[in-house]
Design an enzyme around this catalytic site. Sequence first.
Site, short mmCIF file in Angstrom:
data_model
loop_
_atom_site.label_atom_id
_atom_site.label_comp_id
_atom_site.label_asym_id
_atom_site.label_seq_id
_atom_site.Cartn_x
_atom_site.Cartn_y
_atom_site.Cartn_z
N GLU A 139 -20.44 -10.29 -9.17
CA GLU A 139 -20.93 -9.93 -8.06
C GLU A 139 -21.42 -8.77 -7.90
OE1 GLU A 139 -18.69 -8.54 -4.80
OE2 GLU A 139 -16.70 -9.22 -5.66
N CYS A 191 -15.43 -12.29 -5.57
CA CYS A 191 -14.49 -12.28 -6.83
C CYS A 191 -14.54 -13.67 -7.52
CB CYS A 191 -13.13 -11.90 -6.51
SG CYS A 191 -13.56 -10.14 -5.70
N THR A 204 -9.12 1.11 -3.86
CA THR A 204 -9.21 -0.58 -4.32
C THR A 204 -10.17 -0.86 -5.36
OG1 THR A 204 -10.03 -1.72 -2.46
CG2 THR A 204 -7.70 -1.11 -2.17
N SER A 251 -10.14 -9.47 5.70
CA SER A 251 -10.02 -10.13 4.66
C SER A 251 -8.51 -10.39 3.85
CB SER A 251 -10.66 -9.13 3.41
OG SER A 251 -9.77 -8.00 3.12
N HIS A 280 -5.45 -13.45 -8.10
CA HIS A 280 -6.66 -12.73 -7.99
C HIS A 280 -5.95 -11.37 -7.37
CE1 HIS A 280 -10.06 -10.39 -7.02
NE2 HIS A 280 -9.86 -10.41 -5.52
N LYS A 293 2.71 -10.20 -1.51
CA LYS A 293 2.70 -11.09 -0.19
C LYS A 293 2.24 -12.40 -0.38
CE LYS A 293 1.85 -7.09 2.77
NZ LYS A 293 0.92 -6.27 4.05
N ASN A 296 -9.04 -3.25 -8.76
CA ASN A 296 -9.82 -4.51 -8.63
C ASN A 296 -10.94 -4.77 -9.63
OD1 ASN A 296 -10.58 -6.97 -7.59
ND2 ASN A 296 -10.81 -6.40 -5.43
N SER A 316 -14.28 -13.51 -1.47
CA SER A 316 -14.60 -13.44 -0.04
C SER A 316 -15.78 -13.99 0.28
CB SER A 316 -14.77 -11.88 0.32
OG SER A 316 -13.52 -11.18 0.24
N1 ACO Z 1 4.17 5.08 1.63
C1 ACO Z 1 4.01 3.69 1.66
N2 ACO Z 1 3.49 2.79 2.05
C2 ACO Z 1 2.57 3.08 2.95
C3 ACO Z 1 2.26 4.50 3.27
C4 ACO Z 1 3.06 5.45 2.33
N3 ACO Z 1 2.96 6.84 2.68
N4 ACO Z 1 1.08 4.51 3.95
C5 ACO Z 1 0.78 3.55 4.30
N5 ACO Z 1 1.57 2.62 3.54
C6 ACO Z 1 1.34 0.94 3.52
C7 ACO Z 1 1.21 0.26 4.78
O1 ACO Z 1 2.06 0.06 5.60
C8 ACO Z 1 0.46 -0.84 4.42
O2 ACO Z 1 1.16 -1.81 4.19
P1 ACO Z 1 1.15 -3.35 4.37
O3 ACO Z 1 0.16 -4.00 3.74
O4 ACO Z 1 2.56 -3.98 3.99
O5 ACO Z 1 1.16 -3.35 6.04
C9 ACO Z 1 -0.20 -0.41 3.15
O6 ACO Z 1 0.34 0.59 2.75
C10 ACO Z 1 -1.75 -0.06 3.30
O7 ACO Z 1 -1.82 0.59 4.41
P2 ACO Z 1 -2.98 0.23 5.72
O8 ACO Z 1 -3.09 1.51 6.76
O9 ACO Z 1 -2.88 -0.88 5.89
O10 ACO Z 1 -4.20 0.45 4.88
P3 ACO Z 1 -5.76 0.34 5.36
O11 ACO Z 1 -5.87 -0.33 6.53
O12 ACO Z 1 -6.16 2.07 5.50
O13 ACO Z 1 -6.26 -0.12 3.97
C11 ACO Z 1 -6.98 -2.24 2.80
C12 ACO Z 1 -5.86 -1.22 3.09
C13 ACO Z 1 -7.63 -2.94 4.26
C14 ACO Z 1 -6.57 -3.27 2.22
C15 ACO Z 1 -8.41 -1.65 2.43
O14 ACO Z 1 -7.91 -0.84 1.13
C16 ACO Z 1 -9.51 -2.44 2.07
O15 ACO Z 1 -10.35 -2.43 2.97
N6 ACO Z 1 -9.47 -2.66 0.67
C17 ACO Z 1 -10.81 -3.85 0.57
C18 ACO Z 1 -10.59 -5.21 0.77
C19 ACO Z 1 -9.55 -5.97 -0.12
O16 ACO Z 1 -9.35 -5.56 -1.10
N7 ACO Z 1 -9.11 -7.27 0.64
C20 ACO Z 1 -8.49 -7.89 -0.13
C21 ACO Z 1 -9.19 -9.51 -0.43
S1 ACO Z 1 -10.74 -9.40 -0.60
C22 ACO Z 1 -11.16 -8.74 -2.00
O17 ACO Z 1 -10.57 -9.09 -2.98
C23 ACO Z 1 -12.19 -7.66 -2.03
#
Ligand code: ACO
Length: 448
Positions: A82, A116, A158, A208, A246, A255, A325, A358
């Site tokens: 991609e 992906c 990521t 996502s 993936h 999860k 990733n 996605s």
């Molecule tokens: N210690 C331990 N855990 C923590 C801490 C800490 N200090 N701070 C945060 N966390 C946990 C949160 O509770 C959360 O856990 P949860 O998922 O069980 O709720 C996790 O860490 C991530 O924290 P968030 O605040 O949810 O993170 P944020 O929203 O800032 O970003 C996200 C996470 C959305 C995954 C971001 O990295 C992203 O957009 N990534 C790209 C998209 C992606 O990969 N999507 C997956 C499918 S699509 C694909 O493959 C591209």
Amino acid sequence: QKNVGILAVEIYFPPTCVQQEALEAHDGVSKGKYTIGLGQDCLAFCTEVEDVISMSLTAVTSLLEKYGIDPKQIGRLEVGSETVIDKSKSIKTFLMQIFEETGNTDIEGVDSTNACYGGTAALLNCVNWVESSSWDGRYGLVVCTDSAVYAEGPARPTGGAAAIAMLIGPDAPIAFESKIRGSHMSHVYDFYKPNLASEYPVVDGKLSQTCYLMAVDSCYNRLCNKYEKFEGKQFSVDDADYFVFHSPYNKLVQKSFARLLFNDFLRNASSINEAAKEKLAPFSTLTGDESYQSRDLEKATQQVAKALYDAKVQPTTLVPKQVGNMYTASLYAAFASLIHKKHSSLVGQRIVMFSYGSGLTATMFSFRVRECQHPFSLSNIAAVMNVDKKLKSRHEFPPEKFVETMKVMEHRYGAKDFVTSKDCSLLAPGTYYLTEVDSMYRRFYAKK
Ligand code: ACO
């Protein structure tokens, strides 16, 4: 053809990486957010001398060489990626340089793209070709290659980068169970790349995550239904030895596996014992939507799944946690981790794979592992990939240098008329690297 599948695998990832712990401190987020919250250890990235083409050139030449495959024996070459370097010319055509040298230009296939998922599309195409009446007796070759980079912000940790090459043919040690498979495809804007001037995606992170988990549920239920139809008995997580997902980041994999157990609970499957039933009972009446929002359910399923996760998923997580990733290569890098860890005990076992792209496209499918002779034995595949050595010989960059590299790459993306530093001192011998993009946007590579 019988037992069509993967005969050989090679993996390549850049030797340049940044520790997630260092990135947490640099980004000023709370300690543990990337390492525990996302479950990631380290992130690999391309510097200005590497890209998806150089990585795939490296993976393909290394596979042919190390398994002793004559390039003339390849009859189909499919690439999943991609990472857009050219909107018309496929990455496959760059790889043709390797084959043209030997006079072999009779090779079908081009690139497949959907986030992906492209690597899985390429893999299914190659397997279908070998199983079809147009197969000419030669091997198929699948290449997954991506550089996952995000704009500054929560998605940046990521990222990752890698290329994987897989040789496809009959009598394979990693054979498809073609009947056991389920897909889920739908139109959503969870992650997409509409800005053609930028390498970065537009991403709705929360959406996502939910889309990914919904696709897990949907594919798993379809796979279960097909299994039941063909085998006349119920399928549960007990019926597979390993589950490979993936892996955008490890937390989502944890999860996802927990979700499979929740599905087993809802289907009243044998994998759920009395204690687990009791724990999950309060959630039996949640609607689908509610179930994706419930933190209590997430906690309960992860508790129920813990021991099974350690046995059936944990051995698949090494490379994705260490590299990040890798988009199309991510699922197959997780699979490579499993071969690396368990090659001596995999024969006869069933491995369920979940591919997600996605946008969205997703398929869950199944492999059965078979005993095969050298060079296609699992122990040889593990030896060729040499994952430990590749991981250990990496060079850690401080976060500042990683950010600086991302800035350079932003400027280089879509640019012409430049030469790179040609500094390949960090690259292993045999690695391809970018030397120049000329005034006509033509790209030139050299081999160390
Ligand atoms: N210690 C331990 N855990 C923590 C801490 C800490 N200090 N701070 C945060 N966390 C946990 C949160 O509770 C959360 O856990 P949860 O998922 O069980 O709720 C996790 O860490 C991530 O924290 P968030 O605040 O949810 O993170 P944020 O929203 O800032 O970003 C996200 C996470 C959305 C995954 C971001 O990295 C992203 O957009 N990534 C790209 C998209 C992606 O990969 N999507 C997956 C499918 S699509 C694909 O493959 C591209």
